[in-house]
Design a protein around this motif. Structure first.
Motif, PDB file in Angstrom:
ATOM      1  N   LYS A 138      -7.699  -2.142  -7.650  1.00  0.00           N
ATOM      2  CA  LYS A 138      -8.150  -1.718  -6.326  1.00  0.00           C
ATOM      3  C   LYS A 138      -8.354  -0.204  -6.242  1.00  0.00           C
ATOM      4  O   LYS A 138      -7.642   0.564  -6.877  1.00  0.00           O
ATOM      5  N   ASN A 139      -9.356   0.193  -5.441  1.00  0.00           N
ATOM      6  CA  ASN A 139      -9.655   1.600  -5.165  1.00  0.00           C
ATOM      7  C   ASN A 139     -10.100   2.369  -6.407  1.00  0.00           C
ATOM      8  O   ASN A 139      -9.858   3.574  -6.515  1.00  0.00           O
TER       9      ASN A 139
ATOM     10  N   ASP B  87       0.847  -1.181   0.000  1.00  0.00           N
ATOM     11  CA  ASP B  87       0.000   0.000   0.000  1.00  0.00           C
ATOM     12  C   ASP B  87       0.889   1.239   0.000  1.00  0.00           C
ATOM     13  O   ASP B  87       1.735   1.400   0.878  1.00  0.00           O
TER      14      ASP B  87
ATOM     15  N   ILE C  12       0.345  -2.030  -5.497  1.00  0.00           N
ATOM     16  CA  ILE C  12      -0.412  -2.884  -4.587  1.00  0.00           C
ATOM     17  C   ILE C  12      -0.727  -4.249  -5.182  1.00  0.00           C
ATOM     18  O   ILE C  12      -0.965  -5.206  -4.448  1.00  0.00           O
TER      19      ILE C  12
END
Length: 224
Positions: A44-45, A15, A206
């Motif tokens: 992700k995100n 991260d 990540i």
């Protein structure tokens, strides 16, 4: 706190916020990155509510402001469509200072239209942690970079950037042996460009799968 030497010329699977928090203040010469735009792509995100996305990106921008050297550039690619207000909301709430908006124009490429507007360009924004922006660099560039879209050779990432554009940005915003950070490294283009220009890099990603692609590309680069 760790000195960034612990991370230099490494692809770090993790991260980015957690990794950057281990770095000292004012320890990076250039941040160049392409974060998620919250467009619901398959990483992700990138599929959050607006408030969740702001909560995700704001502390990252504040870490940028903490670890970048005074008067040095933070260069951020972002969406130039409906998600652009998310960038401005985050930026104005952060400790970064806006300096300049630029474009990358692709004569040979045309993305799917939005509202009958065919997209042939991408945008990136230059920010800093100080009102003044007066870093060293090896050249100059226009605020509109013209470069043809190129195909990826033997690897894939849905939002990979043209390496020649990334090299131009690095060349102008840094000098040899300086530290270039990309906290959303993806397939490793920033790291490869930095090595080609004899800069040091710190890459954070990540996704283990994209870390492997980045490492494979870097290993291939070392063969030549």
């Amino acid at each position: 706190m760790k000195y960034p030497d612990d991370f230099i010329n490494k692809v770090i699977n993790g991260d980015c916020l957690e990794v950057m928090r281990k770095m000292k203040d004012k320890s990076v010469d250039l941040i160049l990155t392409d974060p998620p735009y919250n467009l619901k792509k398959d990483f992700k995100n990138d599929n959050l509510t607006e408030q969740e996305f702001l909560n995700f990106l704001l502390p990252i921008f504040n870490e940028f402001a903490r670890i970048i050297k005074d008067k040095h550039s933070v260069v951020i690619f972002f969406d130039n469509g409906q998600k652009l207000p998310l960038f401005w909301k985050t930026l104005f709430a952060s400790n970064l200072i806006f300096q300049k908006g630029c474009q990358f124009y692709k004569p040979n490429d045309c993305s799917m239209p939005h509202n009958r507007i065919l997209r042939k360009s991408e945008v990136f924004y230059i920010c800093s942690s100080t009102p003044q922006l007066n870093h060293d660099g090896d050249g100059y560039m226009h605020d509109c970079i013209i470069e043809n879209h190129t195909k990826k050779e033997g690897w894939y990432h849905p939002t990979a950037k043209n390496i020649e554009v990334i090299k131009k940005i690095i060349y102008v915003n840094s000098t040899k042996n300086q530290i270039i950070l990309d906290p959303f490294l993806g397939s490793g283009t920033t790291a490869v460009a930095a090595k080609q220009l004899k800069r040091n890099f710190i890459g954070i990603e990540i996704s283990p799968a994209y870390c492997k692609i980045a490492q494979d590309r870097l290993r291939q680069e070392m063969l030549f």
